[in-house]
Write a protein that holds these residues in place. Sequence first.
Motif, PDB file in Angstrom:
ATOM      1  N   LEU A 201      38.631  44.328  41.462  1.00  0.00           N
ATOM      2  CA  LEU A 201      37.550  45.038  40.863  1.00  0.00           C
ATOM      3  C   LEU A 201      36.426  45.125  41.993  1.00  0.00           C
ATOM      4  CD1 LEU A 201      35.277  42.305  39.367  1.00  0.00           C
ATOM      5  CD2 LEU A 201      37.548  42.041  39.191  1.00  0.00           C
ATOM      6  N   GLN A 202      35.646  46.140  41.973  1.00  0.00           N
ATOM      7  CA  GLN A 202      34.421  46.261  42.675  1.00  0.00           C
ATOM      8  C   GLN A 202      33.036  46.184  41.957  1.00  0.00           C
ATOM      9  OE1 GLN A 202      34.789  49.347  45.925  1.00  0.00           O
ATOM     10  NE2 GLN A 202      36.719  48.771  46.256  1.00  0.00           N
TER      11      GLN A 202
ATOM     12  N   GLY B 166      33.315  46.537  38.545  1.00  0.00           N
ATOM     13  CA  GLY B 166      33.599  45.919  37.518  1.00  0.00           C
ATOM     14  C   GLY B 166      33.507  46.361  35.871  1.00  0.00           C
TER      15      GLY B 166
ATOM     16  N   ARG C 292      34.414  36.215  44.550  1.00  0.00           N
ATOM     17  CA  ARG C 292      33.231  36.564  44.535  1.00  0.00           C
ATOM     18  C   ARG C 292      32.672  36.020  43.247  1.00  0.00           C
ATOM     19  NH1 ARG C 292      33.903  42.795  42.870  1.00  0.00           N
ATOM     20  NH2 ARG C 292      31.965  42.633  42.435  1.00  0.00           N
TER      21      ARG C 292
ATOM     22  N   ALA D 253      40.915  40.750  44.071  1.00  0.00           N
ATOM     23  CA  ALA D 253      39.541  41.621  44.187  1.00  0.00           C
ATOM     24  C   ALA D 253      40.049  43.009  43.689  1.00  0.00           C
ATOM     25  CB  ALA D 253      39.138  41.814  45.600  1.00  0.00           C
TER      26      ALA D 253
ATOM     27  N   TYR E  55      37.307  43.093  50.826  1.00  0.00           N
ATOM     28  CA  TYR E  55      36.283  43.858  50.115  1.00  0.00           C
ATOM     29  C   TYR E  55      36.168  45.022  50.845  1.00  0.00           C
ATOM     30  CZ  TYR E  55      35.416  41.151  46.183  1.00  0.00           C
ATOM     31  OH  TYR E  55      35.734  40.187  45.137  1.00  0.00           O
TER      32      TYR E  55
ATOM     33  N   LYS F   2      32.611  39.192  35.401  1.00  0.00           N
ATOM     34  CA  LYS F   2      33.251  40.551  35.159  1.00  0.00           C
ATOM     35  C   LYS F   2      34.588  40.601  34.589  1.00  0.00           C
ATOM     36  CE  LYS F   2      29.939  42.929  38.106  1.00  0.00           C
ATOM     37  NZ  LYS F   2      29.661  43.598  39.595  1.00  0.00           N
TER      38      LYS F   2
END
Lengths: 162, 748
Positions: free
Chosen positions: A99-100, A102, B20, A97, B641, B26
Amino acid sequence: MSKITVSATVNGDAADFVCDATETLLDVLRDRLGLTGAKEGCGTGDCGACSVILNDRLVCACLVLGAEAQGAKIETVEGLANGETLHPLQRKFIEHAALQCGVCTPGFLVAAKSLIDHNPDPTEEQVRYWLAGNLCRCTGYDKIVRAVLDAAAEMREANHAA
Amino acid sequence: MPLDAKPGMDFKVIGTRPVRPDGIDKVTGRARFGADFNMPGQLTGRVLRSPHAHARVKSIDVSQALKLQGVKAVVTRDDFNADAVDPALMDVLVNVMARDKVLYEGHAVAAVAAVDAPTARQALKLIKVDYEILPHVTDVEEAMKPSAPVLHADMFTDGVEPRPTKASNIASRVEFGHGDVEAGFQQADVIVEREFRTEAAHQGYIEPHAVVASMGADGYAEMWCCTQGHFMVRNISAHLNGVDVSKLRVTASEIGGGFGGKTTVFLEPVALALSRKANRPVKLVMTRDEVFRASGPTSSSYVKVKIGAKKDGTITGAYAELAYQGGAFRGSPVDMGAMCTYACYDLKNVQVVGYDVVVNRPKQAAYRAPGAPQAAFGVESVIDELAQKLGMDPIDLRLKNAARDGTKSSYGPTFGPNGLIQTLEAAKNHPNYKVKLGPHQGRGVAVGFWFNFGGQTAVSMNVNIDGSIALAVGTPDIGGSRASMGLMAAEELGIAYDKVRTIVADTASLGFNDVTEGSRVTFSSGLATVQAARDAIKKMCGRAAQMWGIPEDAVEWKDGHAHPAGANAGNFPPMSLADIAKDAGNTGGPIAGHCEVNAEGAGISFATHLVDVEVDPQTGRTQVLRYTVIQDAGKAIHPTYVEGQYQGGAAQGVGWALNEEYIYGKDGRLQNAGFLDYRIPVCSDLPMIDTVIIEVPNPGHPYGVRGVGETGIVPPLGAVGNAVSHACGHRMTVVPMSPPRSLKAIKG
């Protein structure tokens, strides 16, 4: 304004385009070649979101003119994966994770690939300083650094096995 | 159906860490952000902005620009009918396109649409604006003085009795509290009183604002933009252009960061106006320079704090005075700042007064827990100083006075279950609190609070023919929320996570959704997802009952299957979600679950941060050595997250505390409108950021979720301030604690 004709190689494929003298390589990639992976976060070379590899050198595509790409070999985020197989960096970014939102991710991936190309066994400090030209506002960099270190370790192991 | 908590909370997928749904897009460059979208026949737009901090716009002449070949439309104030605009939205209109005055450097004055960017840029140079330059003020304390230039002749301070007769830059006064602070101070053995100042920080999202708008000759329009709230964009853009809301459909692109800064409109109504005039799609993208000068930032502030305590650490009285500038328009977050100021403490006597002030700067936009960090900087610094004076451990002093279940908060409501005490205890026991410090090093502790919001939410869940689920939510995903929605849907339905695909639907496909803000998405859209799943389950049980020929209430849902409820219901083999979905066409048609709700019951969230720093005595530069975030998440749906939110909030707070500030010249112009001179933390500035997730369930959510996005930016200013103060041997009172300020503190 008269246009300039340029022939380059992008992600291994021949890419011919015309551009204005004032157009950046980033404009060309995004608007003429349809490669929108590289982002314009600042247009002044401060954020690294447009990082690409130009003749084996990590650059900000916003600081290179399209016309300068004549005869150049360009690598972008779109060329990282091999078909359906993600590059270890791409896989590790998803797993950690790293990236949030992105939007900085393509730049980080290209910069990290360039790091590992130059130094397959970087320390945490080396990762942090190599990536200091890429801004991320979401993550605090923690998971990005972990993903890069993990990917580098996996790639070393794969090379060792091979 | 009541929102029952899940019995025993024996989760199957909640709390796991799957990848995700937008991950591949992405990391491959396929994800489409605001500026990545194009339409056939699209024009390029550019905005002309004021070079002056404050000026009357005497005239605007666009005739030469219109004559330039390739220019297809120019819009100015004359293209918006102010008379038809809701007074509540008038400031928004004036901000997106100046009217009689420009109120800050960067204020939009006109916009053009042309065949390409060079033509659009050239056209801007051909627009002649006749300005009458007016005196300006950019500093919050200066703006409050009676001698200051007044921005709005019709601004008479609200909240003051009697109403002032003279216009000023103070838009309003707010007050919160209870008890008698003066009596409280009388009982104190020690009183600390100090003044603090914080400079404005920008949200600093890496993706500049971008929009493509397309209106046809029939008056129907489409829009694609990066926003935290596409329903808000639709409603405001349509209204400001006099268009029916139903005629504008807005799709939210992937969003490259927002942090509150994309909860309003800047370009969108202008793009729509240009498209209408040009009768072609128009794309507008801000440069980074425009992002700094014309969007965001948060308020700069003046904060005065006075706290008194007994020798045993009991706080007897707490007072604060806040003045926040909100840029050129009313609406700084001083009200929320005042409510949060003492929210971490259980106080008998507390009073907070806040002033909302206007100055010649861009209209402030929300920034992660808007208003809270500035006040917390003052309070947490004074608490630290009190601990020093009392000879107490700073965590013990906070534990002695901490808000808990049943505390009457300083802003009114009585708190329910919350995790503040647990975060403080976890901090005290954390290994990072026990590391021995070296020379020029200091340790800081601070706590923080954020309300968290609920709000209007609509979710639609379609059960597909193969048993997979299409989940449509209306809240843009700014940090991985689609993964959390997928987890909650899978948990409730009893199916695998990868059977659910979550999308952010456009404005024509769902009921209204409030903006992604207030840490509300995992709470509100999550709650609505659970309700929609329960709605779908009810329908699926009905279909099973129909196929089995038994009453609907004789069917129950367990582990993704319909079962006869008990022996009396009949002996039928369980029917899976996929089995029921496959036969939907024969049993009554498509199966879908819905939820439209105004979500209430958002759970407050507290955090404790620990930080160790080293200040270089030669340069004044501060290096963060260790950072620890401990926060109550209620229930961490996707823990990775949640950690990411904690780490991101801390990093932004560290940047604000140490480097980031808007610097204005005497001419009222911003001097550092770029990432080189407005320096956000880079990778080599930070250490790994340790996180501890505390889980005290929020009774208002079926799985116990609290918002987690914003609280993380509240403690860092105080925590870093305390650490730097100890390292320098001098109390720091100005944010950012940039090298020159720290050096001055060291040298005395």
